[in-house]
Design a protein around this motif. Structure first.
Motif, short mmCIF file in Angstrom:
data_model
loop_
_atom_site.label_atom_id
_atom_site.label_comp_id
_atom_site.label_asym_id
_atom_site.label_seq_id
_atom_site.Cartn_x
_atom_site.Cartn_y
_atom_site.Cartn_z
N GLU A 1 65.97 -53.30 38.47
CA GLU A 1 65.93 -52.12 39.35
C GLU A 1 66.69 -50.93 38.77
O GLU A 1 66.51 -49.81 39.24
CB GLU A 1 66.53 -52.47 40.72
N ASN A 2 67.54 -51.16 37.79
CA ASN A 2 68.34 -50.05 37.25
C ASN A 2 67.93 -49.79 35.81
O ASN A 2 67.99 -50.68 34.97
CB ASN A 2 69.83 -50.39 37.32
N ASP A 3 67.54 -48.54 35.56
CA ASP A 3 67.09 -48.16 34.22
C ASP A 3 68.12 -48.52 33.16
O ASP A 3 67.79 -49.08 32.13
CB ASP A 3 66.85 -46.65 34.19
N THR A 4 69.36 -48.16 33.44
CA THR A 4 70.45 -48.47 32.51
C THR A 4 71.55 -49.15 33.30
O THR A 4 72.02 -48.60 34.30
CB THR A 4 70.99 -47.18 31.85
N ILE A 5 71.92 -50.34 32.88
CA ILE A 5 72.93 -51.07 33.64
C ILE A 5 73.88 -51.78 32.68
O ILE A 5 73.46 -52.36 31.68
CB ILE A 5 72.27 -52.06 34.64
N LEU A 6 75.16 -51.68 32.99
CA LEU A 6 76.21 -52.26 32.15
C LEU A 6 76.94 -53.35 32.92
O LEU A 6 77.46 -53.11 34.01
CB LEU A 6 77.21 -51.16 31.75
N PHE A 7 76.95 -54.55 32.36
CA PHE A 7 77.77 -55.63 32.90
C PHE A 7 79.08 -55.61 32.13
O PHE A 7 79.08 -55.69 30.90
CB PHE A 7 77.06 -56.98 32.76
N MET A 8 80.17 -55.47 32.86
CA MET A 8 81.46 -55.21 32.20
C MET A 8 82.59 -55.93 32.93
O MET A 8 82.40 -56.49 34.01
CB MET A 8 81.72 -53.70 32.21
N LYS A 9 83.75 -55.91 32.29
CA LYS A 9 84.96 -56.40 32.95
C LYS A 9 85.65 -55.21 33.59
O LYS A 9 86.03 -54.27 32.89
CB LYS A 9 85.88 -57.09 31.94
N GLY A 10 85.82 -55.25 34.91
CA GLY A 10 86.39 -54.13 35.63
C GLY A 10 85.30 -53.13 36.00
O GLY A 10 84.11 -53.43 35.93
#
Lengths: 133, 74
Positions: A16-25
């Protein structure tokens, strides 16, 4: 929430999200230098992105890596495809490919990647950090 | 804990024709540059996966961090 439900939510978020970042914090308060650096590069390119904090539940990371076959965090996705982790994103930022790949307003580079830390005042454009917790 | 030479030879065995440069100061964090014809035509993610698959299960354990750069020989 079952592991399967978590996996479905992650897959949906990627779709659903064009650009998505999985991150810590969070983008405002990254909890790891690699995540901070990746956020700073995205912000430098002025490209909107969603962010998911993987720390609240260890199963988020487990299910994410099962989907992506990628062991480390952060993980950046664009249009459903894994772009890479911090190393790849840094290399692409420095040679100017990242802005192009993400369709960012600023194409930036070639230049040294920002170090992170200070550059993270902007709020995440899509506040879905808590969706998966 | 693997030595730099061990990491290098495992990469070069795992990806035929690859040349790896490996640096480590503590035998837990590794800086690795790999050049291989096998990377030709692959996205960076796929290039990195070829290398990381060799150490599957060890990343985050015996190998704490692998900073990786992949190149296609010119």
């Amino acid at each position: 929430m079952s592991d399967n439900e978590i996996r479905t939510l992650i897959a949906q978020a990627i779709e659903e999200n064009d650009t998505i970042l999985f991150m810590k914090g969070s983008p405002d308060a990254p909890a790891c230098g690699f995540s901070a650096r990746t956020v700073a590069m995205l912000q430098q390119l002025e490209t909107p992105f969603a962010a998911v904090d993987i720390l609240p539940d260890p199963r988020i990371r487990q299910e994410l890596s099962a989907i992506s076959s990628w062991p480390t965090i952060p993980q950046l996705f664009h249009k459903g495809e894994l772009v890479g982790g911090c190393d790849i994103v840094t290399e692409m930022y420095e040679n100017g490919e990242l802005g192009e790949a993400l369709g960012a307003p600023k194409q930036a580079g070639p230049e040294a990647a920002p170090a992170g830390a200070a550059g993270a005042q902007q709020a995440a454009p899509l506040g879905i950090e808590n969706r998966l917790s | 804990m693997p030595s730099a030479d061990e990491v290098k030879s495992r990469i070069e065995t795992g990806i035929p024709g690859a040349a790896a440069e490996v640096q480590t100061y503590d035998e837990v964090h590794f800086d690795v540059v790999v050049r291989a014809d096998a990377f030709q035509g692959l996205s960076r993610v796929k290039q990195h996966r070829l290398v990381m698959d060799i150490f599957a299960g060890e990343l985050g354990g015996a190998i704490h961090a692998l900073a990786l750069k992949t190149e296609v020989p010119t």
